[in-house]
Design a protein around this motif. Structure first.
Motif, PDB file in Angstrom:
ATOM      1  N   VAL A 152      33.817  32.507  32.829  1.00 20.78           N
ATOM      2  CA  VAL A 152      35.374  33.621  33.359  1.00 20.78           C
ATOM      3  C   VAL A 152      35.373  34.769  32.246  1.00 20.78           C
ATOM      4  O   VAL A 152      36.575  35.275  32.518  1.00 20.78           O
ATOM      5  CB  VAL A 152      36.354  31.855  32.450  1.00 20.78           C
ATOM      6  CG1 VAL A 152      37.604  32.606  31.583  1.00 20.78           C
ATOM      7  CG2 VAL A 152      36.550  30.389  33.310  1.00 20.78           C
ATOM      8  N   SER A 208      35.102  37.415  34.555  1.00 22.28           N
ATOM      9  CA  SER A 208      36.076  37.451  35.282  1.00 22.28           C
ATOM     10  C   SER A 208      37.054  38.508  34.212  1.00 22.28           C
ATOM     11  O   SER A 208      38.212  39.406  35.217  1.00 22.28           O
ATOM     12  CB  SER A 208      36.742  36.356  35.977  1.00 22.28           C
ATOM     13  OG  SER A 208      38.492  36.538  36.932  1.00 22.28           O
ATOM     14  N   THR A 209      37.177  37.942  33.435  1.00 20.71           N
ATOM     15  CA  THR A 209      38.479  38.549  32.492  1.00 20.71           C
ATOM     16  C   THR A 209      38.564  40.119  32.491  1.00 20.71           C
ATOM     17  O   THR A 209      39.070  40.608  32.234  1.00 20.71           O
ATOM     18  CB  THR A 209      38.887  37.835  31.061  1.00 20.71           C
ATOM     19  OG1 THR A 209      38.713  36.733  31.961  1.00 20.71           O
ATOM     20  CG2 THR A 209      39.681  38.788  30.417  1.00 20.71           C
ATOM     21  N   GLU A 222      38.595  41.956  35.667  1.00 20.48           N
ATOM     22  CA  GLU A 222      40.407  42.187  35.980  1.00 20.48           C
ATOM     23  C   GLU A 222      40.934  43.167  34.558  1.00 20.48           C
ATOM     24  O   GLU A 222      41.815  43.839  35.701  1.00 20.48           O
ATOM     25  CB  GLU A 222      41.365  40.368  36.029  1.00 20.48           C
ATOM     26  CG  GLU A 222      41.146  39.820  36.994  1.00 20.48           C
ATOM     27  CD  GLU A 222      41.578  40.030  38.050  1.00 20.48           C
ATOM     28  OE1 GLU A 222      42.367  40.720  38.057  1.00 20.48           O
ATOM     29  OE2 GLU A 222      40.925  39.725  39.443  1.00 20.48           O
ATOM     30  N   SER A 242      36.980  42.462  43.260  1.00 22.03           N
ATOM     31  CA  SER A 242      36.100  41.199  42.733  1.00 22.03           C
ATOM     32  C   SER A 242      36.043  40.203  43.428  1.00 22.03           C
ATOM     33  O   SER A 242      37.496  40.038  44.028  1.00 22.03           O
ATOM     34  CB  SER A 242      35.784  40.662  41.559  1.00 22.03           C
ATOM     35  OG  SER A 242      36.992  40.066  40.573  1.00 22.03           O
ATOM     36  N   GLU A 243      35.070  38.903  43.458  1.00 23.04           N
ATOM     37  CA  GLU A 243      35.654  37.789  44.027  1.00 23.04           C
ATOM     38  C   GLU A 243      34.258  37.449  43.615  1.00 23.04           C
ATOM     39  O   GLU A 243      33.201  37.312  43.700  1.00 23.04           O
ATOM     40  CB  GLU A 243      35.018  38.363  46.001  1.00 23.04           C
ATOM     41  CG  GLU A 243      35.001  37.109  46.592  1.00 23.04           C
ATOM     42  CD  GLU A 243      34.617  36.764  48.298  1.00 23.04           C
ATOM     43  OE1 GLU A 243      34.297  35.861  48.997  1.00 23.04           O
ATOM     44  OE2 GLU A 243      35.117  37.947  48.865  1.00 23.04           O
ATOM     45  N   MET A 244      34.936  35.998  43.173  1.00 24.47           N
ATOM     46  CA  MET A 244      33.585  34.840  42.107  1.00 24.47           C
ATOM     47  C   MET A 244      33.641  33.963  43.026  1.00 24.47           C
ATOM     48  O   MET A 244      34.712  33.210  43.027  1.00 24.47           O
ATOM     49  CB  MET A 244      34.438  34.981  41.005  1.00 24.47           C
ATOM     50  CG  MET A 244      33.880  37.215  40.380  1.00 24.47           C
ATOM     51  SD  MET A 244      34.737  36.912  38.361  1.00 24.47           S
ATOM     52  CE  MET A 244      33.560  35.693  37.414  1.00 24.47           C
TER      53      MET A 244
END
Length: 248
Positions: free
Chosen positions: A195, A198-199, A202, A208-210
């Motif tokens: 997480v 991802s933050t 962003e 991105s792709e997770m």
């Protein structure tokens, strides 16, 4: 039955790739800052798009070489880098921690080794200006370090890699896409790390792709180990190949 057939087909691909390696792949000695390293190179054809592969904390072994063969079958040129040194292939946990820890502490050296591998790949005829960097475990963390440095890769791909962003670092310089494959059951690299990454991506507007695979542990692609999860391995590989075709 369908799942069994899919598993058998995937494992047969691994076997075929190993056979191909014996006849076409080559170990490549090269130097970076006067030190000896030994990578592995294989190309489907001259001018094929290049993939830079980074090993896990075991060093460059038969596992990475199998994956090199699988990617060559898909039409790519692949250079598996060596970040530890020629003939340095640790088997004990403490040695693995020492080798990876030293590179985590010396990011400049890590990036220099990755650049050195790219230069060697280019000297072998690979199109180093059209490269995707990918890595496993420790290699995944190294690939994300490349992304943060602003290296000119088309994409950065990590399989069950280290995901923590070092204090004071960010992805503001990142060029290219980021693709992350993570196991939901990974206790070494947690969902909190996932997480947080991802933050951070962003916040820097990184494309991105997770993807998370439920119940998959750390190292879920390592066939033959007690961590291997066939479903997660097959799905992540299929998405990776599809992703490569999308950005080719």
């Amino acid at each position: 039955m369908k799942k069994l057939l899919a598993t058998l087909l995937f494992l047969s691909t691994l076997f075929v790739s190993t056979s191909v390696l014996a006849s076409q792949g080559e170990s490549v000695s090269y130097q970076v800052n006067g030190e000896e390293y030994e990578g592995f190179y294989m190309a489907s054809q001259k001018g094929a798009p290049l993939i830079l592969m980074v090993h896990d904390w075991d060093g460059l072994t038969a596992y990475e070489k199998k994956r090199v063969g699988m990617l060559t079958d898909e039409g790519y040129a692949v250079f598996a880098a060596d970040l530890f040194g020629k003939d340095v292939r640790p088997t004990e946990t403490e040695e693995k921690k020492k080798l990876t820890g030293a590179l985590y502490q010396d990011k400049e050296k890590m990036l220099g080794l990755l650049d050195g591998a790219l230069e060697k790949a280019a000297s072998l005829g690979a199109k180093a200006d059209n490269t995707v960097a990918m890595g496993y475990c420790f290699g995944g963390a190294a690939v994300l370090e490349m992304a943060r440095s602003g290296a000119g890769m088309k994409a950065y791909v990590t399989f069950h890699g280290g995901l923590k962003t070092p204090e004071g670092a960010d992805y503001a310089k990142t060029k290219g896409k980021v693709l992350v494959f993570h196991g939901g059951g990974d206790t070494s690299v947690t969902m909190a790390d996932f997480v947080d990454l991802s933050t951070a991506l962003e916040a820097s507007n990184v494309d991105s792709e997770m993807i998370v695979y439920s119940g998959a542990p750390h190292g879920f692609t390592v066939e033959g180990s007690d961590r291997y999860q066939a479903a997660a391995d097959q799905k992540s590989w299929a998405r990776f190949v599809e992703f490569l075709a999308e950005i080719k």
